[in-house]
Design a protein around this motif. Structure first.
Motif: not given
Length: 550
Positions: A309-312, A408-409, A414-418, A432-433
């Motif tokens: 993300t930082a590189a983009v 990431n997608k 699967v909801g592995y995010c807060t 979406d990646l």
């Protein structure tokens, strides 16, 4: 005939700015000898305008800009996409997706879009009335068949037959000698190749030359990739414009000229990783600039997702516009902090360190009276993510940075995010990646020099929210997970159909259930840049409350 193709980047609703862009492109084509100039679908409006069209002054302001634009056009005609009223006395939708033939200071002809897509990311029947008939524009003894985007998409290239009409065939029967298409066709991986194959098929079947002008822009979650094409009547590609950048080119459609087109005009397709990279860069750049931001910030964990993300962001905006923050907790490894600073050095971006251990302990102490007798669990893991979200939002507020989320997608699926933690932010750049694509893209970035620290790529992925945590403690191996997700989310296969592909039934059902249960979380997520055929968000409309498990 020499056709000018004005592949421009429009901003939705910026009628003066879009008119200026169109005029600049028109004049550039004139200087190159164009006899007719074509621009993208809704080039004067930006696509898609969505419910803006219902605002009382939106279409009148569009028509006012069209009238002004017409006054600036001389003997060389200019085909411009815009939104018009549906003025018929017959019942129907209030507006038209339209193309105007501008010539000698006036709007000489108007044509309407015939096929209105209402699938995937499209919702045109909500707004527009289709053309009742397809008639060529007569000009200097020629008959030009004007089509708009979907009008040339044939059944062979759609999931199923959607339409009873074939505008290209109708125009051919009415005497059209060539087909022109004004388009705003959004990108996903593989779409440029599919589109070119379709255009060649259409030209071959009609035995007519086809001039296709596609938009180049990013609008909210959609990226429009350009790749405008001119195809001869035998289906041969005469010329291609570049992808993911504005361009103006003049192509000679005379048969003898077409036979001697330099090969440099027919560009080779970009490899998948380059397509993804350029789509993400364009998506981020346009979103930031068109929303009025100048700078961005993001959390740097030492992991591969935040690194990409930082590189983009550095590529899209410039390194001086990117502010990274690494926020180690008691469970963060020293290597993760070192990797964050190594990444920042490689990219030339700013990176600061704020340790969250003391804040974390204070939050636990504050909540302790309410948690008496309860063991530490995911609650304490999420506290760390939410503390980081608070700090990043504070950085965003203080310096007017747009906060970028870095998930990431695969994780989002699967909801592995807060939620209210690492999901905080204004744009989800790589949402979406799939994780496996993240690795592919990072290795591609490192093909000539180290951009992403190799240690970041090679170490096992971890959220580092508890001791010795690894992603695969909670998730299947990413290559397997991504294959199941592609089958379930993008191909809409049932659990049993995925099992028949060779995957373990318990695993498939676990993945399917996790996807379904986390719809509530995704609907609160930041908008993401669409690069696959089925992204979470625009184009995927699932209910939160539902009990279907098939």
């Amino acid at each position: 005939m020499k056709i000018g193709i004005a592949q421009i980047n429009a901003v939705v609703g910026d009628f003066p700015g879009n008119a200026k862009r169109l005029l600049q492109a028109y004049r550039e084509c004139l200087e190159k000898g164009a006899e007719l100039v074509v621009s993208p679908e809704m080039g004067l409006v930006g696509y898609p305008p969505r419910d803006l069209v219902f605002k009382s002054q939106f279409v009148p302001k569009c028509l006012q800009a069209l009238d002004y634009l017409a006054t600036e056009i001389g003997e060389v005609p200019f085909l411009v996409g815009y939104v018009d009223h549906h003025e018929s006395d017959q019942p129907g939708k209030p507006f038209r997706n339209a193309a105007a033939w501008l010539e000698r200071g006036e709007v000489r002809a108007k044509r309407w879009k015939t096929l209105l897509p209402t699938y995937d990311v499209f919702d045109e029947r909500r707004y527009f009335e289709p053309a009742a008939a397809c008639e060529p524009v007569e000009w200097r003894g020629r008959k030009i068949g004007v089509t708009i985007c979907e009008d040339i998409w044939t059944d062979d290239y759609l999931d199923r037959p959607f339409y009873r009409r074939d505008p290209v065939r109708e125009l051919k029967e009415a005497g059209a000698e060539m087909i022109v298409n004004l388009s705003a066709s959004p990108f996903h991986l593989g779409k440029p190749e599919q589109r070119e194959e379709m255009l060649a098929s259409v030209a071959r079947k009609a035995a007519l030359p086809l001039v296709y002008c596609n938009a180049i822009a990013a609008q909210d979650q959609l990226v429009f990739d350009g790749h405008s094409v001119v195809v001869g009547p035998s289906g041969e590609v005469v010329a291609k414009l570049p992808g993911f950048e504005e361009a103006c080119e003049v192509v000679d459609l005379r048969q003898d000229a077409a036979e001697t087109v330099p090969r440099s005009r027919v560009r080779m397709p970009q490899p998948p990783c380059e397509q993804l990279w350029r789509a993400l860069v364009l998506g981020l750049r346009d979103y930031v600039q068109k929303t009025g931001f100048e700078t961005v910030c993001l959390g740097l964990s030492g992991g591969i997702d935040s690194a990409l993300t930082a590189a983009v962001a550095a590529e899209a905006l410039g390194a001086d516009k990117v502010h990274g923050l690494t926020m180690p907790s008691p469970y963060s490894s020293g290597g993760s902090v070192a990797d964050s600073f190594a990444l920042a050095e490689n990219l030339g971006i700013r990176c600061d360190e704020v340790r969250i251990s003391d804040i974390f302990e204070e939050v636990k102490r504050t909540m302790a009276p309410l948690f008496v007798g309860e063991a530490e669990d995911v609650t304490e893991e999420n506290m760390q993510a939410r503390i980081r979200g608070l700090l990043l939002m504070s950085l965003s507020n203080k310096f007017n940075h747009l906060l970028l989320t870095t998930g990431n997608k695969s994780e989002l699926a699967v909801g592995y995010c807060t939620i209210y933690g690492d999901m905080c932010g204004g744009l989800a750049v790589i949402s979406d990646l799939p994780k496996t694509r993240v690795y592919d893209l990072c290795r591609w970035l490192n093909r000539e020099r180290e951009v992403i620290p190799w240690n970041t790529i090679e170490k096992p992925p971890s959220a580092e929210l508890r001791p010795d945590q690894k992603d695969q403690d909670s998730l299947p191996e990413y290559d397997v997970l991504d294959e199941i997700l592609e089958a379930y989310v993008e191909r809409h296969l049932s659990t049993d159909e995925i099992v028949d592909l060779g995957y373990e039934e318990d695993l498939v059902r676990w993945v399917q259930r996790r996807v379904d249960l986390n719809e509530w979380k995704r609907q609160q997520a930041a908008p993401g840049i669409r690069v696959t055929s089925k992204a979470f968000g625009m184009g995927r409309r699932m209910p939160i409350v539902q009990r279907f498990t098939g």
